[in-house]
Design a protein around this motif. Structure first.
Motif, PDB file in Angstrom:
ATOM      1  N   PHE A  66       0.825  -1.200   0.000  1.00 14.40           N
ATOM      2  CA  PHE A  66       0.000   0.000   0.000  1.00 14.40           C
ATOM      3  C   PHE A  66       0.864   1.258   0.000  1.00 14.40           C
ATOM      4  O   PHE A  66       0.540   2.235  -0.683  1.00 14.40           O
ATOM      5  N   ASP A  67       1.972   1.235   0.728  1.00 12.31           N
ATOM      6  CA  ASP A  67       2.890   2.383   0.699  1.00 12.31           C
ATOM      7  C   ASP A  67       3.386   2.644  -0.724  1.00 12.31           C
ATOM      8  O   ASP A  67       3.469   3.794  -1.164  1.00 12.31           O
ATOM      9  N   ARG A  68       3.703   1.562  -1.452  1.00  7.87           N
ATOM     10  CA  ARG A  68       4.159   1.724  -2.842  1.00  7.87           C
ATOM     11  C   ARG A  68       3.028   2.268  -3.718  1.00  7.87           C
ATOM     12  O   ARG A  68       3.267   3.112  -4.588  1.00  7.87           O
ATOM     13  N   LEU A  69       1.817   1.783  -3.491  1.00  7.97           N
ATOM     14  CA  LEU A  69       0.679   2.269  -4.283  1.00  7.97           C
ATOM     15  C   LEU A  69       0.430   3.750  -4.041  1.00  7.97           C
ATOM     16  O   LEU A  69       0.132   4.496  -4.979  1.00  7.97           O
ATOM     17  N   GLU A  70       0.552   4.169  -2.784  1.00 11.38           N
ATOM     18  CA  GLU A  70       0.336   5.592  -2.459  1.00 11.38           C
ATOM     19  C   GLU A  70       1.322   6.505  -3.170  1.00 11.38           C
ATOM     20  O   GLU A  70       0.975   7.634  -3.505  1.00 11.38           O
ATOM     21  N   SER A  71       2.528   6.021  -3.398  1.00  7.13           N
ATOM     22  CA  SER A  71       3.531   6.868  -4.058  1.00  7.13           C
ATOM     23  C   SER A  71       3.615   6.609  -5.564  1.00  7.13           C
ATOM     24  O   SER A  71       4.406   7.249  -6.249  1.00  7.13           O
ATOM     25  N   ASP A  72       2.783   5.718  -6.081  1.00 12.30           N
ATOM     26  CA  ASP A  72       2.778   5.396  -7.513  1.00 12.30           C
ATOM     27  C   ASP A  72       2.105   6.537  -8.275  1.00 12.30           C
ATOM     28  O   ASP A  72       0.949   6.871  -8.017  1.00 12.30           O
ATOM     29  N   PRO A  73       2.789   7.143  -9.236  1.00 12.58           N
ATOM     30  CA  PRO A  73       2.211   8.283  -9.957  1.00 12.58           C
ATOM     31  C   PRO A  73       1.031   7.915 -10.858  1.00 12.58           C
ATOM     32  O   PRO A  73       0.356   8.799 -11.370  1.00 12.58           O
ATOM     33  N   ARG A  74       0.738   6.628 -11.019  1.00 12.33           N
ATOM     34  CA  ARG A  74      -0.422   6.225 -11.835  1.00 12.33           C
ATOM     35  C   ARG A  74      -1.732   6.355 -11.078  1.00 12.33           C
ATOM     36  O   ARG A  74      -2.801   6.255 -11.660  1.00 12.33           O
ATOM     37  N   HIS A  75      -1.648   6.596  -9.750  1.00 11.91           N
ATOM     38  CA  HIS A  75      -2.842   6.747  -8.910  1.00 11.91           C
ATOM     39  C   HIS A  75      -2.972   8.194  -8.446  1.00 11.91           C
ATOM     40  O   HIS A  75      -1.981   8.838  -8.121  1.00 11.91           O
ATOM     41  N   GLU A  76      -4.208   8.651  -8.382  1.00 14.43           N
ATOM     42  CA  GLU A  76      -4.524   9.943  -7.765  1.00 14.43           C
ATOM     43  C   GLU A  76      -5.717   9.739  -6.850  1.00 14.43           C
ATOM     44  O   GLU A  76      -6.532   8.831  -7.066  1.00 14.43           O
ATOM     45  N   ASN A  77      -5.840  10.587  -5.854  1.00 18.19           N
ATOM     46  CA  ASN A  77      -7.008  10.574  -4.969  1.00 18.19           C
ATOM     47  C   ASN A  77      -7.260   9.199  -4.369  1.00 18.19           C
ATOM     48  O   ASN A  77      -8.394   8.727  -4.330  1.00 18.19           O
ATOM     49  N   LEU A  78      -6.224   8.551  -3.895  1.00 21.39           N
ATOM     50  CA  LEU A  78      -6.342   7.228  -3.309  1.00 21.39           C
ATOM     51  C   LEU A  78      -7.025   7.331  -1.949  1.00 21.39           C
ATOM     52  O   LEU A  78      -6.610   8.120  -1.104  1.00 21.39           O
ATOM     53  N   VAL A  79      -8.106   6.562  -1.768  1.00 26.16           N
ATOM     54  CA  VAL A  79      -8.876   6.587  -0.526  1.00 26.16           C
ATOM     55  C   VAL A  79      -9.041   5.162  -0.016  1.00 26.16           C
ATOM     56  O   VAL A  79      -9.485   4.279  -0.756  1.00 26.16           O
ATOM     57  N   VAL A  80      -8.683   4.942   1.255  1.00 27.09           N
ATOM     58  CA  VAL A  80      -8.858   3.628   1.871  1.00 27.09           C
ATOM     59  C   VAL A  80     -10.339   3.446   2.219  1.00 27.09           C
ATOM     60  O   VAL A  80     -10.941   4.283   2.886  1.00 27.09           O
ATOM     61  N   LEU A  81     -10.916   2.339   1.746  1.00 29.23           N
ATOM     62  CA  LEU A  81     -12.300   2.001   2.052  1.00 29.23           C
ATOM     63  C   LEU A  81     -12.395   1.097   3.276  1.00 29.23           C
ATOM     64  O   LEU A  81     -13.373   1.132   4.016  1.00 29.23           O
ATOM     65  N   HIS A  82     -11.395   0.246   3.452  1.00 30.04           N
ATOM     66  CA  HIS A  82     -11.399  -0.712   4.567  1.00 30.04           C
ATOM     67  C   HIS A  82      -9.976  -1.178   4.830  1.00 30.04           C
ATOM     68  O   HIS A  82      -9.206  -1.398   3.904  1.00 30.04           O
ATOM     69  N   LYS A  83      -9.643  -1.318   6.113  1.00 27.08           N
ATOM     70  CA  LYS A  83      -8.376  -1.932   6.513  1.00 27.08           C
ATOM     71  C   LYS A  83      -8.648  -2.691   7.799  1.00 27.08           C
ATOM     72  O   LYS A  83      -9.165  -2.118   8.761  1.00 27.08           O
ATOM     73  N   GLY A  84      -8.332  -3.991   7.806  1.00 26.57           N
ATOM     74  CA  GLY A  84      -8.565  -4.782   9.001  1.00 26.57           C
ATOM     75  C   GLY A  84      -8.008  -6.185   8.865  1.00 26.57           C
ATOM     76  O   GLY A  84      -7.493  -6.574   7.820  1.00 26.57           O
ATOM     77  N   ASP A  85      -8.130  -6.930   9.952  1.00 26.56           N
ATOM     78  CA  ASP A  85      -7.652  -8.307   9.979  1.00 26.56           C
ATOM     79  C   ASP A  85      -8.795  -9.259   9.665  1.00 26.56           C
ATOM     80  O   ASP A  85      -9.966  -8.949   9.898  1.00 26.56           O
ATOM     81  N   ALA A  86      -8.433 -10.427   9.146  1.00 25.29           N
ATOM     82  CA  ALA A  86      -9.397 -11.481   8.849  1.00 25.29           C
ATOM     83  C   ALA A  86      -8.719 -12.826   9.066  1.00 25.29           C
ATOM     84  O   ALA A  86      -7.496 -12.947   8.901  1.00 25.29           O
ATOM     85  N   GLN A  87      -9.499 -13.820   9.406  1.00 22.99           N
ATOM     86  CA  GLN A  87      -8.948 -15.163   9.600  1.00 22.99           C
ATOM     87  C   GLN A  87      -8.757 -15.884   8.271  1.00 22.99           C
ATOM     88  O   GLN A  87      -7.893 -16.736   8.145  1.00 22.99           O
ATOM     89  N   LEU A  88      -9.599 -15.565   7.294  1.00 27.21           N
ATOM     90  CA  LEU A  88      -9.533 -16.202   5.978  1.00 27.21           C
ATOM     91  C   LEU A  88      -9.439 -15.141   4.900  1.00 27.21           C
ATOM     92  O   LEU A  88      -9.978 -14.042   5.039  1.00 27.21           O
ATOM     93  N   ARG A  89      -8.819 -15.508   3.794  1.00 27.74           N
ATOM     94  CA  ARG A  89      -8.753 -14.601   2.651  1.00 27.74           C
ATOM     95  C   ARG A  89     -10.098 -14.600   1.921  1.00 27.74           C
ATOM     96  O   ARG A  89     -10.717 -15.636   1.751  1.00 27.74           O
ATOM     97  N   ALA A  90     -10.507 -13.454   1.454  1.00 23.22           N
ATOM     98  CA  ALA A  90     -11.720 -13.338   0.653  1.00 23.22           C
ATOM     99  C   ALA A  90     -11.452 -13.708  -0.805  1.00 23.22           C
ATOM    100  O   ALA A  90     -12.351 -14.121  -1.526  1.00 23.22           O
TER     101      ALA A  90
END
Length: 132
Positions: A66-90
Motif C-alpha cells: 500500500f505504501d508503494r501504491l500511495e507513491s505510484d504516480p499512476r494513482h490519484e485521490n487514493l482513498v482507503v475504504l477498509h483496513k482490518g484483519d481477517a482469519q480467511l482470505r476473501a
C-alpha cells in the motif's frame, strides 16, 4: 493465522484520466509476480477512470504494498475504504484477479468483504463505484 485486508479506490492519473489496455496488462503481470513473492492475493476492479482494489496477505506485506501504491504516480485521490484483519482470505484463488467494475462485481466485492457493504464504508464503496 490472521491476514490483513485493505480495500481502496483511486483515480487514474494523467491528463485524460484513462489508461491504455497495454499499460494495464503490464501492471497486472508485474503485480502478480510481486504478489506471489509476497504472499498477497486480491482483486482489482477497473473502470474507465479508476480502480477499486482489495489486497490481502501478511500485514507487513500488505502495508508495504500500500505504501508503494500511495507513491505510484499512476494513482490519484487514493482513498482507503477498509483496513482490518481477517482469519480467511476473501480472494484466495489468485495473486491478482482483474475484472471490470460493474454493479455485479461491486456486489460480489461487498459480499466477499462484508465491511464494504455496511455503514459509511458502503456509502464510500457506492461512491467509488460511480468513479470507475
Amino acid at each position: 493465522m490472521a491476514f490483513c485486508q485493505l480495500a481502496y479506490v483511486s483515480d487514474v492519473s494523467g491528463a485524460n484520466g484513462c489508461y491504455h489496455p497495454d499499460d494495464l496488462s503490464h501492471l497486472v503481470a508485474c503485480a502478480r509476480r510481486n504478489n506471489v513473492r509476497d504472499g498477497i492475493t486480491g482483486i482489482l476492479l477497473t473502470g474507465n477512470r479508476g480502480f477499486i482494489q482489495v489486497i490481502e496477505g501478511p500485514r507487513m506485506a500488505v502495508l508495504s504494498l500500500f505504501d508503494r501504491l500511495e507513491s505510484d504516480p499512476r494513482h490519484e485521490n487514493l482513498v482507503v475504504l477498509h483496513k482490518g484483519d481477517a482469519q480467511l482470505r476473501a480472494f484466495p484463488e489468485t495473486p491478482l484477479s482483474v475484472r471490470a467494475a460493474s454493479p455485479d462485481t461491486i456486489h460480489q466485492l461487498e459480499t466477499a468483504l462484508p465491511p464494504l457493504g455496511t455503514g459509511l464504508c458502503a456509502k464510500l464503496t457506492t461512491e467509488a463505484a460511480s468513479l470507475v
